[in-house]
Design a protein around this motif. Structure first.
Motif, PDB file in Angstrom:
ATOM      1  N   ARG A   8      -9.857  -1.235  -8.786  1.00 33.53           N
ATOM      2  CA  ARG A   8      -8.876  -2.189  -8.828  1.00 33.53           C
ATOM      3  C   ARG A   8      -7.423  -1.500  -8.830  1.00 33.53           C
ATOM      4  O   ARG A   8      -6.382  -1.922  -8.253  1.00 33.53           O
ATOM      5  CB  ARG A   8      -9.016  -2.915 -10.084  1.00 33.53           C
ATOM      6  N   PHE A   9      -7.464  -0.317  -9.634  1.00 35.23           N
ATOM      7  CA  PHE A   9      -6.071   0.498  -9.640  1.00 35.23           C
ATOM      8  C   PHE A   9      -6.346   2.014  -9.226  1.00 35.23           C
ATOM      9  O   PHE A   9      -7.411   2.415  -9.736  1.00 35.23           O
ATOM     10  CB  PHE A   9      -5.638   0.371 -11.102  1.00 35.23           C
ATOM     11  N   LEU A  10      -5.326   2.592  -8.651  1.00 35.03           N
ATOM     12  CA  LEU A  10      -5.355   4.006  -8.140  1.00 35.03           C
ATOM     13  C   LEU A  10      -3.880   4.483  -8.570  1.00 35.03           C
ATOM     14  O   LEU A  10      -3.079   3.900  -8.103  1.00 35.03           O
ATOM     15  CB  LEU A  10      -5.858   4.115  -7.084  1.00 35.03           C
ATOM     16  N   ARG A  11      -3.950   5.506  -9.181  1.00 34.67           N
ATOM     17  CA  ARG A  11      -2.637   6.108  -9.282  1.00 34.67           C
ATOM     18  C   ARG A  11      -2.421   7.405  -8.500  1.00 34.67           C
ATOM     19  O   ARG A  11      -3.548   8.130  -8.491  1.00 34.67           O
ATOM     20  CB  ARG A  11      -2.477   6.658 -11.033  1.00 34.67           C
ATOM     21  N   GLY A  12      -1.404   7.699  -7.789  1.00 32.93           N
ATOM     22  CA  GLY A  12      -1.335   8.872  -6.712  1.00 32.93           C
ATOM     23  C   GLY A  12      -0.458   8.455  -5.562  1.00 32.93           C
ATOM     24  O   GLY A  12       0.204   7.463  -5.523  1.00 32.93           O
ATOM     25  N   SER A  13      -0.749   9.194  -4.560  1.00 31.72           N
ATOM     26  CA  SER A  13       0.105   8.747  -3.257  1.00 31.72           C
ATOM     27  C   SER A  13      -0.941   8.991  -1.954  1.00 31.72           C
ATOM     28  O   SER A  13      -1.564   9.811  -2.155  1.00 31.72           O
ATOM     29  CB  SER A  13       1.274  10.045  -3.087  1.00 31.72           C
ATOM     30  N   LEU A  14      -0.531   8.213  -1.161  1.00 27.07           N
ATOM     31  CA  LEU A  14      -1.485   8.344  -0.063  1.00 27.07           C
ATOM     32  C   LEU A  14      -0.615   9.457   0.984  1.00 27.07           C
ATOM     33  O   LEU A  14       0.513   9.104   1.081  1.00 27.07           O
ATOM     34  CB  LEU A  14      -1.496   7.086   0.655  1.00 27.07           C
ATOM     35  N   ILE A  15      -1.512  10.517   1.415  1.00 30.21           N
ATOM     36  CA  ILE A  15      -0.946  11.420   2.198  1.00 30.21           C
ATOM     37  C   ILE A  15      -1.796  11.491   3.319  1.00 30.21           C
ATOM     38  O   ILE A  15      -2.884  10.872   3.537  1.00 30.21           O
ATOM     39  CB  ILE A  15      -0.863  12.603   1.339  1.00 30.21           C
ATOM     40  N   VAL A  59      -8.764   3.747   3.494  1.00 31.32           N
ATOM     41  CA  VAL A  59      -7.703   3.706   3.639  1.00 31.32           C
ATOM     42  C   VAL A  59      -7.018   2.156   2.975  1.00 31.32           C
ATOM     43  O   VAL A  59      -6.056   2.353   2.074  1.00 31.32           O
ATOM     44  CB  VAL A  59      -6.909   4.120   4.807  1.00 31.32           C
ATOM     45  N   GLN A  60      -7.616   1.307   3.576  1.00 27.80           N
ATOM     46  CA  GLN A  60      -7.027  -0.247   3.229  1.00 27.80           C
ATOM     47  C   GLN A  60      -7.370  -0.452   1.657  1.00 27.80           C
ATOM     48  O   GLN A  60      -6.589  -0.951   0.896  1.00 27.80           O
ATOM     49  CB  GLN A  60      -7.884  -1.227   3.961  1.00 27.80           C
ATOM     50  N   VAL A  61      -8.567  -0.051   1.246  1.00 26.21           N
ATOM     51  CA  VAL A  61      -8.854  -0.086  -0.167  1.00 26.21           C
ATOM     52  C   VAL A  61      -7.942   0.618  -1.066  1.00 26.21           C
ATOM     53  O   VAL A  61      -7.508   0.279  -2.227  1.00 26.21           O
ATOM     54  CB  VAL A  61     -10.460   0.087  -0.494  1.00 26.21           C
ATOM     55  N   VAL A  62      -7.683   1.711  -0.574  1.00 21.69           N
ATOM     56  CA  VAL A  62      -6.812   2.689  -1.548  1.00 21.69           C
ATOM     57  C   VAL A  62      -5.535   2.192  -1.861  1.00 21.69           C
ATOM     58  O   VAL A  62      -4.879   2.136  -2.644  1.00 21.69           O
ATOM     59  CB  VAL A  62      -7.057   4.326  -0.973  1.00 21.69           C
ATOM     60  N   VAL A  63      -4.895   1.855  -0.448  1.00 21.77           N
ATOM     61  CA  VAL A  63      -3.639   1.434  -0.437  1.00 21.77           C
ATOM     62  C   VAL A  63      -3.367   0.091  -1.268  1.00 21.77           C
ATOM     63  O   VAL A  63      -2.558  -0.098  -1.943  1.00 21.77           O
ATOM     64  CB  VAL A  63      -3.177   1.042   1.070  1.00 21.77           C
ATOM     65  N   ALA A  64      -4.435  -0.826  -1.421  1.00 22.86           N
ATOM     66  CA  ALA A  64      -4.527  -2.024  -2.339  1.00 22.86           C
ATOM     67  C   ALA A  64      -4.668  -1.702  -3.768  1.00 22.86           C
ATOM     68  O   ALA A  64      -3.846  -2.139  -4.525  1.00 22.86           O
ATOM     69  CB  ALA A  64      -5.497  -2.986  -1.964  1.00 22.86           C
ATOM     70  N   ALA A  65      -5.400  -0.781  -3.863  1.00 20.71           N
ATOM     71  CA  ALA A  65      -5.435  -0.104  -5.457  1.00 20.71           C
ATOM     72  C   ALA A  65      -4.151   0.415  -5.841  1.00 20.71           C
ATOM     73  O   ALA A  65      -3.680   0.377  -7.067  1.00 20.71           O
ATOM     74  CB  ALA A  65      -6.449   0.640  -5.423  1.00 20.71           C
ATOM     75  N   LEU A  66      -3.493   1.294  -4.971  1.00 21.38           N
ATOM     76  CA  LEU A  66      -2.302   1.927  -5.495  1.00 21.38           C
ATOM     77  C   LEU A  66      -0.981   0.760  -5.449  1.00 21.38           C
ATOM     78  O   LEU A  66      -0.378   1.041  -6.429  1.00 21.38           O
ATOM     79  CB  LEU A  66      -1.787   2.723  -4.152  1.00 21.38           C
ATOM     80  N   GLN A  73       2.133  -1.416 -13.453  1.00 21.09           N
ATOM     81  CA  GLN A  73       2.977  -0.748 -13.905  1.00 21.09           C
ATOM     82  C   GLN A  73       4.527  -1.149 -14.176  1.00 21.09           C
ATOM     83  O   GLN A  73       5.026  -1.282 -15.111  1.00 21.09           O
ATOM     84  CB  GLN A  73       3.250   0.840 -13.143  1.00 21.09           C
ATOM     85  N   GLU A  74       5.148  -2.063 -13.291  1.00 19.55           N
ATOM     86  CA  GLU A  74       6.193  -2.664 -13.196  1.00 19.55           C
ATOM     87  C   GLU A  74       6.145  -3.761 -14.321  1.00 19.55           C
ATOM     88  O   GLU A  74       6.928  -4.276 -14.936  1.00 19.55           O
ATOM     89  CB  GLU A  74       6.628  -3.481 -11.867  1.00 19.55           C
ATOM     90  N   ARG A  75       4.896  -4.396 -14.315  1.00 26.54           N
ATOM     91  CA  ARG A  75       4.720  -5.685 -15.260  1.00 26.54           C
ATOM     92  C   ARG A  75       4.734  -5.085 -16.715  1.00 26.54           C
ATOM     93  O   ARG A  75       5.435  -5.401 -17.656  1.00 26.54           O
ATOM     94  CB  ARG A  75       3.303  -6.241 -14.804  1.00 26.54           C
ATOM     95  N   LEU A  76       4.317  -3.833 -17.279  1.00 26.55           N
ATOM     96  CA  LEU A  76       4.117  -3.150 -18.191  1.00 26.55           C
ATOM     97  C   LEU A  76       5.547  -2.879 -18.571  1.00 26.55           C
ATOM     98  O   LEU A  76       5.968  -2.901 -19.807  1.00 26.55           O
ATOM     99  CB  LEU A  76       3.217  -1.801 -18.155  1.00 26.55           C
TER     100      LEU A  76
END
Length: 102
Positions: A8-15, A59-66, A73-76
């Protein structure tokens, strides 16, 4: 074995990783050769940087989780700002009461 659910959530950057394989006959060989490219997630785990190479299908799953992580994070951050404003008002009100006693 069943496939685990997508995150559901991933922290990091797609490179995009770019590298040369070292084979002399490959398209990546030589100065003007085009390096091989693959998508990856760059993240920090327990204070150490990690790069996780992805399949194109991930990639699509990772982008959605990021995106979900950043939205959460913005909500928090908004909730924390609201909490800090509440606390400041409460402290100010308490101080005002003390000042009015004199």
């Amino acid at each position: 074995m069943p496939t685990p659910p997508s995150p559901r959530f991933l922290r990091g950057s797609l490179i995009t990783l770019r590298r040369r394989c070292g084979k002399s006959g490959c398209r990546c060989a030589g100065k003007n050769g085009h390096p091989h490219e693959s998508p990856a997630l760059s993240c920090t785990i327990n204070g150490k940087s990690h790069v996780i190479t992805l399949a194109a299908t991930d990639v699509q799953v990772v982008v959605a989780a990021l995106r979900a992580y950043h939205a959460e994070q913005e909500r928090l951050e908004e909730a924390c700002s609201t909490g800090i404003a509440w606390l400041r008002n409460r402290v100010q009100a308490r101080r005002s009461k003390r000042m009015n006693r004199w």
